[in-house]
Write a protein that holds these residues in place. Sequence first.
Motif, PDB file in Angstrom:
ATOM      1  N   TYR A 150       0.827  -1.207   0.000  1.00 16.09           N
ATOM      2  CA  TYR A 150       0.000   0.000   0.000  1.00 16.09           C
ATOM      3  C   TYR A 150       0.860   1.255   0.000  1.00 16.09           C
ATOM      4  O   TYR A 150       2.016   1.251   0.413  1.00 16.09           O
ATOM      5  CB  TYR A 150      -0.948   0.020   1.209  1.00 16.09           C
ATOM      6  CG  TYR A 150      -0.239   0.203   2.536  1.00 16.09           C
ATOM      7  CD1 TYR A 150       0.013   1.471   3.053  1.00 16.09           C
ATOM      8  CD2 TYR A 150       0.209  -0.898   3.273  1.00 16.09           C
ATOM      9  CE1 TYR A 150       0.675   1.646   4.254  1.00 16.09           C
ATOM     10  CE2 TYR A 150       0.871  -0.742   4.475  1.00 16.09           C
ATOM     11  CZ  TYR A 150       1.107   0.533   4.963  1.00 16.09           C
ATOM     12  OH  TYR A 150       1.775   0.703   6.154  1.00 16.09           O
ATOM     13  N   VAL A 151       0.247   2.354  -0.466  1.00 13.31           N
ATOM     14  CA  VAL A 151       0.808   3.696  -0.338  1.00 13.31           C
ATOM     15  C   VAL A 151      -0.321   4.625   0.081  1.00 13.31           C
ATOM     16  O   VAL A 151      -1.496   4.309  -0.080  1.00 13.31           O
ATOM     17  CB  VAL A 151       1.435   4.213  -1.653  1.00 13.31           C
ATOM     18  CG1 VAL A 151       2.644   3.408  -2.046  1.00 13.31           C
ATOM     19  CG2 VAL A 151       0.411   4.225  -2.790  1.00 13.31           C
ATOM     20  N   GLY A 152       0.065   5.798   0.582  1.00  9.65           N
ATOM     21  CA  GLY A 152      -0.937   6.772   1.027  1.00  9.65           C
ATOM     22  C   GLY A 152      -1.184   6.650   2.510  1.00  9.65           C
ATOM     23  O   GLY A 152      -0.239   6.540   3.301  1.00  9.65           O
ATOM     24  N   ASP A 153      -2.445   6.675   2.897  1.00  3.75           N
ATOM     25  CA  ASP A 153      -2.795   6.519   4.311  1.00  3.75           C
ATOM     26  C   ASP A 153      -2.163   5.248   4.865  1.00  3.75           C
ATOM     27  O   ASP A 153      -2.043   4.236   4.163  1.00  3.75           O
ATOM     28  CB  ASP A 153      -4.315   6.462   4.458  1.00  3.75           C
ATOM     29  CG  ASP A 153      -4.752   6.325   5.900  1.00  3.75           C
ATOM     30  OD1 ASP A 153      -4.087   6.879   6.791  1.00  3.75           O
ATOM     31  OD2 ASP A 153      -5.760   5.636   6.142  1.00  3.75           O
ATOM     32  N   VAL A 154      -1.762   5.293   6.120  1.00  2.00           N
ATOM     33  CA  VAL A 154      -1.091   4.147   6.741  1.00  2.00           C
ATOM     34  C   VAL A 154      -2.046   3.319   7.591  1.00  2.00           C
ATOM     35  O   VAL A 154      -2.107   2.092   7.461  1.00  2.00           O
ATOM     36  CB  VAL A 154       0.096   4.618   7.613  1.00  2.00           C
ATOM     37  CG1 VAL A 154       0.676   3.451   8.403  1.00  2.00           C
ATOM     38  CG2 VAL A 154       1.163   5.266   6.745  1.00  2.00           C
ATOM     39  N   VAL A 155      -2.818   3.967   8.440  1.00  2.00           N
ATOM     40  CA  VAL A 155      -3.569   3.248   9.469  1.00  2.00           C
ATOM     41  C   VAL A 155      -4.541   2.244   8.873  1.00  2.00           C
ATOM     42  O   VAL A 155      -4.492   1.045   9.169  1.00  2.00           O
ATOM     43  CB  VAL A 155      -4.311   4.225  10.395  1.00  2.00           C
ATOM     44  CG1 VAL A 155      -5.177   3.456  11.392  1.00  2.00           C
ATOM     45  CG2 VAL A 155      -3.307   5.097  11.143  1.00  2.00           C
ATOM     46  N   PHE A 156      -5.452   2.702   8.007  1.00  2.00           N
ATOM     47  CA  PHE A 156      -6.467   1.780   7.506  1.00  2.00           C
ATOM     48  C   PHE A 156      -5.884   0.665   6.638  1.00  2.00           C
ATOM     49  O   PHE A 156      -6.149  -0.519   6.897  1.00  2.00           O
ATOM     50  CB  PHE A 156      -7.557   2.539   6.745  1.00  2.00           C
ATOM     51  CG  PHE A 156      -8.598   1.622   6.172  1.00  2.00           C
ATOM     52  CD1 PHE A 156      -9.608   1.115   6.977  1.00  2.00           C
ATOM     53  CD2 PHE A 156      -8.555   1.234   4.840  1.00  2.00           C
ATOM     54  CE1 PHE A 156     -10.561   0.244   6.456  1.00  2.00           C
ATOM     55  CE2 PHE A 156      -9.499   0.366   4.315  1.00  2.00           C
ATOM     56  CZ  PHE A 156     -10.504  -0.132   5.132  1.00  2.00           C
TER      57      PHE A 156
END
Length: 272
Positions: A53-59
């Motif tokens: 993934y890239v972008g937001d980390v938490v979700f």
Amino acid sequence: MTTLAAWSGVDPRGPASLYLVSDSRITWGSQSKRWDAGRKLFGCRNTPDVFGYVGDVVFPSLLLGQIAAAADDGVLFGAEANAQSRHAIVVETAKISLASRYNAPDYGFTILHGARDGVGMNARFRLWELTYNAATATSAALWTDEELPIDEKQSALHTALGSGGHAVIKQNDALKYDAQGRTSRSIFWAFCDSLKNKTDPLSGGAPQLVGLYRTATAKSYGIAYEGHRYYQGLLVPDSAHLSGIEWRDVTFQRVDGATMQVLPGAQRHGRR
């Protein structure tokens, strides 16, 4: 942000592998607020599926951990499910999970899903790019889902995402016409070179690598990097059990986890 890339490897018999590679840096607004040991890649042990993934980390990081665990326990996919069916379930699961948030921060992200149908010489590798576009007044669609074409004639970089993606593409283009260009190792070199050059201040830490081959399920690699050992971004101490996984160095050579030297009989990848 981060750097995430995907490529496929081809040998004289045809498509042989599919890899995801990522850095390990997680930032909070700038490089001065960072953690260089965050996990960004996931591989399933019971099905031929890999994720990044890239972008937001938490979700996405929490979601992909849940998806991998559910797949490993046989909850998500039946034994007969092909890659397209497995991906559809991943997409449905992501949308259902995201919808369960309440007054949570809304940040966009992209998930790469690499998968395989068949085994041996009947193997076919597939790659999807699933993106959540954070809700804005101008958003045409909250979700987009695209299958990326896999080059079956030569090893090729298929995508490079995140704030450091452009640097990987530029470095890979520079190596295409090298004597060892258009190989899996040269693409990995391009990624490691872009990371070492610090072209993108929001990417850093050690490389992470997961892969699929014609047989078996996902493989997660240990990486010998700048004199240390890393596994999924985690610094591995000398006292750890080092023989349970395969280790690679920045030239893509197979190395001994304890000594970080090239294994006897392993193919050597010299660079000019």
